[in-house]
Design a protein around this motif. Structure first.
Motif, PDB file in Angstrom:
ATOM      1  N   GLU A  36      12.038  45.584  40.488  1.00  0.00           N
ATOM      2  CA  GLU A  36      13.220  45.262  41.279  1.00  0.00           C
ATOM      3  C   GLU A  36      13.017  43.994  42.114  1.00  0.00           C
ATOM      4  N   ARG A  37      11.797  43.751  42.541  1.00  0.00           N
ATOM      5  CA  ARG A  37      11.497  42.543  43.318  1.00  0.00           C
ATOM      6  C   ARG A  37      11.777  41.277  42.518  1.00  0.00           C
ATOM      7  N   TYR A  38      11.613  41.365  41.214  1.00  0.00           N
ATOM      8  CA  TYR A  38      11.693  40.178  40.371  1.00  0.00           C
ATOM      9  C   TYR A  38      12.889  40.184  39.413  1.00  0.00           C
ATOM     10  N   MET A  39      13.801  41.131  39.579  1.00  0.00           N
ATOM     11  CA  MET A  39      14.961  41.187  38.692  1.00  0.00           C
ATOM     12  C   MET A  39      15.803  39.912  38.736  1.00  0.00           C
ATOM     13  N   PRO A  40      16.021  39.308  39.909  1.00  0.00           N
ATOM     14  CA  PRO A  40      16.781  38.040  39.904  1.00  0.00           C
ATOM     15  C   PRO A  40      16.070  36.944  39.095  1.00  0.00           C
ATOM     16  N   LEU A  41      14.765  36.892  39.184  1.00  0.00           N
ATOM     17  CA  LEU A  41      13.994  35.930  38.399  1.00  0.00           C
ATOM     18  C   LEU A  41      14.162  36.202  36.909  1.00  0.00           C
ATOM     19  N   VAL A  42      14.003  37.450  36.511  1.00  0.00           N
ATOM     20  CA  VAL A  42      14.108  37.829  35.100  1.00  0.00           C
ATOM     21  C   VAL A  42      15.523  37.555  34.592  1.00  0.00           C
ATOM     22  N   TYR A  43      16.523  37.904  35.379  1.00  0.00           N
ATOM     23  CA  TYR A  43      17.912  37.656  34.982  1.00  0.00           C
ATOM     24  C   TYR A  43      18.143  36.155  34.790  1.00  0.00           C
ATOM     25  N   GLY A  44      17.622  35.353  35.702  1.00  0.00           N
ATOM     26  CA  GLY A  44      17.768  33.900  35.598  1.00  0.00           C
ATOM     27  C   GLY A  44      17.142  33.351  34.323  1.00  0.00           C
ATOM     28  N   VAL A  45      15.962  33.854  33.990  1.00  0.00           N
ATOM     29  CA  VAL A  45      15.285  33.422  32.765  1.00  0.00           C
ATOM     30  C   VAL A  45      16.126  33.816  31.552  1.00  0.00           C
ATOM     31  N   CYS A  46      16.600  35.048  31.545  1.00  0.00           N
ATOM     32  CA  CYS A  46      17.398  35.547  30.415  1.00  0.00           C
ATOM     33  C   CYS A  46      18.696  34.755  30.275  1.00  0.00           C
ATOM     34  N   LEU A  47      19.328  34.466  31.385  1.00  0.00           N
ATOM     35  CA  LEU A  47      20.575  33.705  31.355  1.00  0.00           C
ATOM     36  C   LEU A  47      20.323  32.287  30.852  1.00  0.00           C
ATOM     37  N   LYS A  48      19.208  31.725  31.242  1.00  0.00           N
ATOM     38  CA  LYS A  48      18.845  30.368  30.804  1.00  0.00           C
ATOM     39  C   LYS A  48      18.710  30.317  29.279  1.00  0.00           C
ATOM     40  N   TYR A  49      18.055  31.306  28.705  1.00  0.00           N
ATOM     41  CA  TYR A  49      17.796  31.295  27.267  1.00  0.00           C
ATOM     42  C   TYR A  49      18.952  31.852  26.440  1.00  0.00           C
ATOM     43  N   LEU A  50      19.550  32.933  26.885  1.00  0.00           N
ATOM     44  CA  LEU A  50      20.582  33.608  26.087  1.00  0.00           C
ATOM     45  C   LEU A  50      21.980  33.044  26.317  1.00  0.00           C
ATOM     46  N   LYS A  51      22.188  32.397  27.465  1.00  0.00           N
ATOM     47  CA  LYS A  51      23.460  31.731  27.794  1.00  0.00           C
ATOM     48  C   LYS A  51      24.675  32.666  27.734  1.00  0.00           C
ATOM     49  N   ASP A  52      24.468  33.921  28.084  1.00  0.00           N
ATOM     50  CA  ASP A  52      25.550  34.900  28.102  1.00  0.00           C
ATOM     51  C   ASP A  52      25.197  35.969  29.129  1.00  0.00           C
ATOM     52  N   GLU A  53      26.094  36.231  30.069  1.00  0.00           N
ATOM     53  CA  GLU A  53      25.789  37.165  31.157  1.00  0.00           C
ATOM     54  C   GLU A  53      25.493  38.576  30.662  1.00  0.00           C
ATOM     55  N   LYS A  57      22.001  40.601  30.964  1.00  0.00           N
ATOM     56  CA  LYS A  57      21.870  41.905  31.632  1.00  0.00           C
ATOM     57  C   LYS A  57      21.188  42.914  30.709  1.00  0.00           C
ATOM     58  N   ASP A  58      21.588  42.909  29.431  1.00  0.00           N
ATOM     59  CA  ASP A  58      20.947  43.806  28.464  1.00  0.00           C
ATOM     60  C   ASP A  58      19.467  43.476  28.326  1.00  0.00           C
ATOM     61  N   ALA A  59      19.151  42.186  28.320  1.00  0.00           N
ATOM     62  CA  ALA A  59      17.764  41.758  28.185  1.00  0.00           C
ATOM     63  C   ALA A  59      16.934  42.201  29.380  1.00  0.00           C
ATOM     64  N   VAL A  60      17.500  42.151  30.580  1.00  0.00           N
ATOM     65  CA  VAL A  60      16.781  42.595  31.779  1.00  0.00           C
ATOM     66  C   VAL A  60      16.368  44.059  31.617  1.00  0.00           C
ATOM     67  N   ILE A  78      -1.522  37.752  38.013  1.00  0.00           N
ATOM     68  CA  ILE A  78      -0.378  37.449  38.877  1.00  0.00           C
ATOM     69  C   ILE A  78       0.871  37.990  38.186  1.00  0.00           C
ATOM     70  N   PHE A  79       1.391  39.078  38.703  1.00  0.00           N
ATOM     71  CA  PHE A  79       2.491  39.790  38.058  1.00  0.00           C
ATOM     72  C   PHE A  79       3.713  38.899  37.857  1.00  0.00           C
ATOM     73  N   ARG A  80       4.068  38.137  38.882  1.00  0.00           N
ATOM     74  CA  ARG A  80       5.276  37.309  38.808  1.00  0.00           C
ATOM     75  C   ARG A  80       5.205  36.334  37.628  1.00  0.00           C
ATOM     76  N   SER A  81       4.102  35.649  37.472  1.00  0.00           N
ATOM     77  CA  SER A  81       3.935  34.684  36.376  1.00  0.00           C
ATOM     78  C   SER A  81       3.911  35.392  35.027  1.00  0.00           C
ATOM     79  N   TRP A  82       3.205  36.510  34.975  1.00  0.00           N
ATOM     80  CA  TRP A  82       3.109  37.271  33.735  1.00  0.00           C
ATOM     81  C   TRP A  82       4.492  37.776  33.312  1.00  0.00           C
ATOM     82  N   LEU A  83       5.266  38.252  34.292  1.00  0.00           N
ATOM     83  CA  LEU A  83       6.611  38.763  34.015  1.00  0.00           C
ATOM     84  C   LEU A  83       7.528  37.641  33.538  1.00  0.00           C
TER      85      LEU A  83
END
Length: 190
Positions: A36-53, A57-60, A78-83
Motif C-alpha cells: 500500500e505504501r508503494y501503490m501510487p508508484l506502481v500505478y504510475g509505472v503501469c500507467l506509463k507503460y500500458l497507457k490505459d487507466e 489498475k488491473d496490473a496493480v 531495497i523493496f521500493r527499487s525491486w518493486l
C-alpha cells in the motif's frame, strides 16, 4: 497466534521489517500494508507503460498477486527499487503477451445482413435466428460468446468467470463465431 501483529502497529515498521514478518508468518495483511505504501508508484509505472487507466489498475492488482509469491523467492535489498522493476517487467510482459485486448461489438464482427436492414420484421427474424444458432453451439462456446459479446466482458474476465484458460476462451470465441456465421448463413438461405 502469537506471531500476529495488528496492521496499525505495522505502520511504523520499515520495509525490511515488514518483509521479514511476511516471510516468517505469510500474513498477506502485512504484505498488503507494505504494498500500500508503494501503490501510487506502481500505478504510475503501469500507467506509463500500458497507457490505459483500467489496464493499469488491473496490473496493480496482478502485481500484488505476483508479489505474494516472488517476495519469498528473492533476496530484496531495497523493496521500493525491486518493486519498481517488478512492476515494469510485469507491464512489459502484459504488452508482449497481447493482454491489451480490444473489445469489439458483435454487430461489427458478424456479417449478417438481415440485422442491418431497418425493417422490423427482418430484424426480429434475424434475432430469432441468432438465438437459435447460439443454442446450437457447444456449452463452452455459448458461455464464451455470451460473456464476450452480449455481456461485453474482455477475454481475461471471461476466463476468470468460466475457469477456462485464456487460450481456451479465445478458441471458444473464434470457433463459436465461425459456427454462428455458418448457422446464420444456412438459416438465411431457407
Amino acid at each position: 497466534m502469537t506471531n500476529f501483529i495488528k496492521p496499525n502497529k505495522l505502520s511504523s515498521s520499515t520495509d525490511a521489517e515488514l518483509l521479514a514478518i511476511y516471510r516468517d508468518n505469510g500474513d498477506i495483511a502485512v504484505l498488503g500494508q507494505l504494498y500500500e505504501r508503494y501503490m501510487p508508484l506502481v500505478y504510475g509505472v503501469c500507467l506509463k507503460y500500458l497507457k490505459d487507466e483500467d489496464l493499469a489498475k488491473d496490473a496493480v492488482m496482478g502485481i500484488f498477486e505476483e508479489l505474494v509469491i516472488k517476495v519469498k523467492q528473492h533476496d530484496i535489498a531495497i523493496f521500493r527499487s525491486w518493486l519498481y522493476v517488478l512492476g515494469r517487467n510485469y507491464c512489459l510482459m502484459q504488452l508482449r503477451a497481447g493482454k491489451k485486448l480490444e473489445v469489439v461489438a458483435l454487430d461489427e464482427v458478424m456479417e449478417f445482413t438481415p440485422l442491418l436492414h431497418p425493417d422490423d420484421n427482418n430484424r426480429e427474424e434475424a434475432y430469432k435466428a441468432l438465438e437459435r444458432c447460439i443454442d446450437k453451439l457447444t456449452g463452452a462456446q455459448q458461455q464464451s460468446i455470451d460473456l464476450f459479446y452480449l455481456k461485453e466482458k474482455c477475454y481475461k474476465e471471461v476466463a476468470d468467470i468460466t475457469g477456462f484458460s485464456l487460450n481456451e476462451v479465445k478458441s471458444y470465441i473464434q470457433n463459436g463465431k465461425r459456427n454462428l456465421k455458418i448457422c446464420l448463413e444456412k438459416s438465411s438461405e431457407q
